[in-house]
Design a protein around this motif. Structure first.
Motif, mmCIF file in Angstrom:
data_model
loop_
_atom_site.group_PDB
_atom_site.id
_atom_site.type_symbol
_atom_site.label_atom_id
_atom_site.label_comp_id
_atom_site.label_asym_id
_atom_site.label_seq_id
_atom_site.Cartn_x
_atom_site.Cartn_y
_atom_site.Cartn_z
ATOM 1 N N ASP A 76 -30.627 0.963 -11.961
ATOM 2 C CA ASP A 76 -30.381 0.983 -13.398
ATOM 3 C C ASP A 76 -31.674 1.325 -14.143
ATOM 4 O O ASP A 76 -32.738 1.499 -13.543
ATOM 5 C CB ASP A 76 -29.811 -0.356 -13.871
ATOM 6 N N ARG A 77 -31.571 1.407 -15.463
ATOM 7 C CA ARG A 77 -32.724 1.826 -16.267
ATOM 8 C C ARG A 77 -33.914 0.888 -16.073
ATOM 9 O O ARG A 77 -35.057 1.332 -15.959
ATOM 10 C CB ARG A 77 -32.334 1.898 -17.745
ATOM 11 N N GLY A 78 -33.643 -0.416 -16.004
ATOM 12 C CA GLY A 78 -34.738 -1.360 -15.819
ATOM 13 C C GLY A 78 -35.438 -1.168 -14.491
ATOM 14 O O GLY A 78 -36.675 -1.194 -14.419
ATOM 15 N N SER A 79 -34.656 -0.956 -13.425
ATOM 16 C CA SER A 79 -35.245 -0.739 -12.101
ATOM 17 C C SER A 79 -36.050 0.548 -12.067
ATOM 18 O O SER A 79 -37.159 0.596 -11.515
ATOM 19 C CB SER A 79 -34.138 -0.693 -11.043
ATOM 20 N N ILE A 80 -35.485 1.594 -12.668
ATOM 21 C CA ILE A 80 -36.174 2.881 -12.670
ATOM 22 C C ILE A 80 -37.481 2.797 -13.457
ATOM 23 O O ILE A 80 -38.508 3.353 -13.043
ATOM 24 C CB ILE A 80 -35.260 3.979 -13.242
ATOM 25 N N ASP A 81 -37.467 2.087 -14.590
ATOM 26 C CA ASP A 81 -38.702 1.933 -15.373
ATOM 27 C C ASP A 81 -39.772 1.207 -14.562
ATOM 28 O O ASP A 81 -40.951 1.585 -14.575
ATOM 29 C CB ASP A 81 -38.407 1.165 -16.661
ATOM 30 N N GLN A 82 -39.357 0.164 -13.853
ATOM 31 C CA GLN A 82 -40.303 -0.608 -13.052
ATOM 32 C C GLN A 82 -40.852 0.247 -11.900
ATOM 33 O O GLN A 82 -42.064 0.290 -11.662
ATOM 34 C CB GLN A 82 -39.627 -1.861 -12.502
ATOM 35 N N ILE A 83 -39.951 0.920 -11.194
ATOM 36 C CA ILE A 83 -40.383 1.774 -10.090
ATOM 37 C C ILE A 83 -41.220 2.934 -10.618
ATOM 38 O O ILE A 83 -42.181 3.379 -9.977
ATOM 39 C CB ILE A 83 -39.166 2.297 -9.310
ATOM 40 N N GLY A 84 -40.864 3.428 -11.810
ATOM 41 C CA GLY A 84 -41.583 4.561 -12.390
ATOM 42 C C GLY A 84 -43.056 4.279 -12.592
ATOM 43 O O GLY A 84 -43.906 5.161 -12.396
ATOM 44 N N ARG A 85 -43.386 3.049 -12.987
ATOM 45 C CA ARG A 85 -44.794 2.697 -13.151
ATOM 46 C C ARG A 85 -45.530 2.759 -11.818
ATOM 47 O O ARG A 85 -46.671 3.216 -11.747
ATOM 48 C CB ARG A 85 -44.900 1.303 -13.786
ATOM 49 N N ARG A 86 -44.871 2.308 -10.773
ATOM 50 C CA ARG A 86 -45.457 2.374 -9.436
ATOM 51 C C ARG A 86 -45.597 3.828 -8.982
ATOM 52 O O ARG A 86 -46.625 4.219 -8.424
ATOM 53 C CB ARG A 86 -44.574 1.591 -8.460
ATOM 54 N N VAL A 87 -44.576 4.643 -9.235
ATOM 55 C CA VAL A 87 -44.625 6.055 -8.844
ATOM 56 C C VAL A 87 -45.787 6.755 -9.533
ATOM 57 O O VAL A 87 -46.531 7.527 -8.905
ATOM 58 C CB VAL A 87 -43.283 6.750 -9.170
ATOM 59 N N SER A 88 -45.974 6.501 -10.823
ATOM 60 C CA SER A 88 -47.076 7.129 -11.553
ATOM 61 C C SER A 88 -48.423 6.768 -10.938
ATOM 62 O O SER A 88 -49.308 7.622 -10.782
ATOM 63 C CB SER A 88 -47.044 6.700 -13.023
ATOM 64 N N HIS A 89 -48.574 5.507 -10.576
ATOM 65 C CA HIS A 89 -49.828 5.058 -9.955
ATOM 66 C C HIS A 89 -50.050 5.747 -8.613
ATOM 67 O O HIS A 89 -51.159 6.228 -8.319
ATOM 68 C CB HIS A 89 -49.786 3.540 -9.774
ATOM 69 N N VAL A 90 -49.006 5.812 -7.799
ATOM 70 C CA VAL A 90 -49.134 6.441 -6.484
ATOM 71 C C VAL A 90 -49.421 7.933 -6.618
ATOM 72 O O VAL A 90 -50.274 8.482 -5.916
ATOM 73 C CB VAL A 90 -47.857 6.212 -5.643
ATOM 74 N N VAL A 91 -48.726 8.607 -7.532
ATOM 75 C CA VAL A 91 -48.955 10.037 -7.735
ATOM 76 C C VAL A 91 -50.407 10.300 -8.121
ATOM 77 O O VAL A 91 -51.048 11.212 -7.582
ATOM 78 C CB VAL A 91 -48.000 10.595 -8.803
ATOM 79 N N ASP A 92 -50.942 9.518 -9.046
ATOM 80 C CA ASP A 92 -52.338 9.708 -9.456
ATOM 81 C C ASP A 92 -53.288 9.529 -8.269
ATOM 82 O O ASP A 92 -54.245 10.295 -8.096
ATOM 83 C CB ASP A 92 -52.701 8.731 -10.572
ATOM 84 N N ARG A 93 -53.027 8.521 -7.449
ATOM 85 C CA ARG A 93 -53.885 8.292 -6.285
ATOM 86 C C ARG A 93 -53.803 9.452 -5.296
ATOM 87 O O ARG A 93 -54.824 9.926 -4.774
ATOM 88 C CB ARG A 93 -53.476 6.986 -5.598
ATOM 89 N N LEU A 94 -52.594 9.936 -5.045
ATOM 90 C CA LEU A 94 -52.424 11.037 -4.095
ATOM 91 C C LEU A 94 -53.041 12.330 -4.616
ATOM 92 O O LEU A 94 -53.644 13.101 -3.853
ATOM 93 C CB LEU A 94 -50.934 11.245 -3.805
ATOM 94 N N LEU A 95 -52.907 12.579 -5.911
ATOM 95 C CA LEU A 95 -53.496 13.791 -6.480
ATOM 96 C C LEU A 95 -55.015 13.702 -6.506
ATOM 97 O O LEU A 95 -55.698 14.739 -6.399
ATOM 98 C CB LEU A 95 -52.941 14.049 -7.878
#
Length: 415
Positions: free
Chosen positions: A116-135
């Motif tokens: 749901d939107r809440g789960s996606i928002d929470q996971i999205g913050r983690r995804v952004s952090h991981v993407v920045d680290r990988l890049l």
């Protein structure tokens, strides 16, 4: 009632086409081969039995209709003890959510919950952090020369995302990724004996791992999805061993679905971006096109090129008789280039924003589609914002598969 017999000449021609799909040239560009197959009929007999479907309209019809079922455990048992369907990995995968039919599918899907939107928002913050680290890592490697985007980013982001969500130790992620790549052969169109053996071994190790995880979470529950599934299934199933096994199959499904196809989407999307300088410039100037760029990537070369279903009853499919229990192979990769559905289908057009079948359709529409889109869009936005323009160092190699696409490398350099 049954499908049309296959003349020996047609059988040889179809076998030849699928043999070419397994070559390096066929893996790099299977679409001319699909066009040849479509020219022989939008629905045609497969030489090994069942039917091949290459038109978009008919593929969509099958996926939307309740008269077509998954090849579930019962169907596989009816195929006999000496077929690919009797392999331990095939029997195991048949008990995961995507291979279930109603009413069991309905029960298990409800127990899984949704992103749901809440789960996606929470996971999205983690995804952004991981993407920045990988890049950051990618950029560092690029400053010293070229880098393999597939290894450094595409393979890492999905396992970090789902591993963190499930609460899996990061030390386990590399092995889980390897096992995911090995188990996929049991879901391939025509796996050979050695490939099935690899899938059997991988699935046995995955079963041991996730059953151990479920038992550990039962002892020490938390707020993670596995602990929540345990609580849910304890209310559905009085037998604790059966409840634990149901949770195991959910955790297994989530891992397998999240890693293999998402990694392929990320690599394919990035290949399409870096092989044409104009596409990078376009997105840099119009970042609002990122979602449609992702959707066009899913149409142009979807992670899964084949989806199989079986007839629930005797029926007619595009003028061809199909007997109850007979299998059809929906060639989604071919359907996505169907000129009856798409204008200039062989052109990649980021403005197209197409409908597609990459996430299936109907009751089996991919549960993780929002998560895959989140990862792809986040990565694409960060790339065009943070990195200088990248260019392709050489054409990538592909795994010798038909159903599940996978780039083995994606070597890039700074433009």
């Amino acid at each position: 009632m049954g499908s049309l017999a296959t003349p020996s000449s047609d059988r040889r021609a179809t076998i030849s086409l699928f043999s070419r799909l397994r070559t390096a040239e066929g893996q790099a560009d299977p679409f001319p081969i699909y066009a040849e197959l479509r020219a022989r009929g939008e629905v045609s007999p497969a030489p090994w039995g069942g039917l091949l479907v290459s038109s978009y309209a008919t593929c969509e019809q099958v996926l939307r209709s309740g008269t077509w079922l998954e090849p579930d455990t019962a169907w596989r048992e009816r195929q006999g003890a000496r077929t690919r369907w009797s392999a331990p990995s095939s029997r195991e995968i048949s008990r995961t959510l995507p291979a279930l039919n109603p009413p069991e599918h309905t029960r298990v899907r409800r127990s899984a919950g949704t992103f749901d939107r809440g789960s996606i928002d929470q996971i999205g913050r983690r995804v952004s952090h991981v993407v920045d680290r990988l890049l950051d890592t990618l950029d560092e490697r690029l400053r010293a020369g070229e880098a393999d985007f597939a290894a450094l980013v595409s393979e890492e982001l999905p396992v970090a995302t789902i591993g963190d969500w499930l609460g899996l130790p990061s030390a386990d992620w590399p092995r889980l990724r390897e096992l995911t790549h090995d188990q996929v052969f049991t879901q391939e169109l025509l796996p050979n004996a050695s490939q099935l053996a690899r899938s059997d071994a991988a699935m046995a190790e995955l079963r041991t791992y996730f059953l151990g995880l479920v038992r550990e979470r039962r002892k020490r529950p938390g707020d993670d999805p596995v602990s929540q599934w345990i609580r849910t299934w304890d209310g559905l199933e009085p037998d604790q061993d059966k409840a634990d096994e149901a949770v195991y199959f959910l955790a297994l499904f989530v891992l397998l679905a999240a890693l293999e196809t998402t990694a392929t989407l990320l690599s394919t999307m990035t290949l399409l971006l870096v092989e044409d300088p104009d596409r990078w410039s376009l997105l840099a100037q119009q970042p609002d096109l990122v979602p449609s760029f992702v959707e066009e990537s899913l149409r142009y070369d979807p992670p899964t090129h084949v989806i199989s279903r079986v007839a629930a009853q005797d029926t007619i499919l595009d003028g061809t008789e199909v007997g109850a229990g007979e299998m059809v192979h929906l060639l989604v990769g071919a359907a996505h280039r169907d000129p009856a559905r798409f204008t200039d289908p062989d052109s990649f057009d980021p403005h197209r924003n197409p409908s597609h079948l990459a996430f299936s359709w109907g009751i089996h529409y991919c549960l993780g589609a929002p998560l895959a889109r989140l990862e792809a869009q986040t990565l694409l936005r960060r790339m065009i914002t943070r990195l200088p323009r990248l260019t392709l160092a050489r054409r990538p190699a592909s795994a010798p598969r038909v159903a599940f696409r996978r780039l083995l490398n994606l070597d890039v350099t700074l433009a």
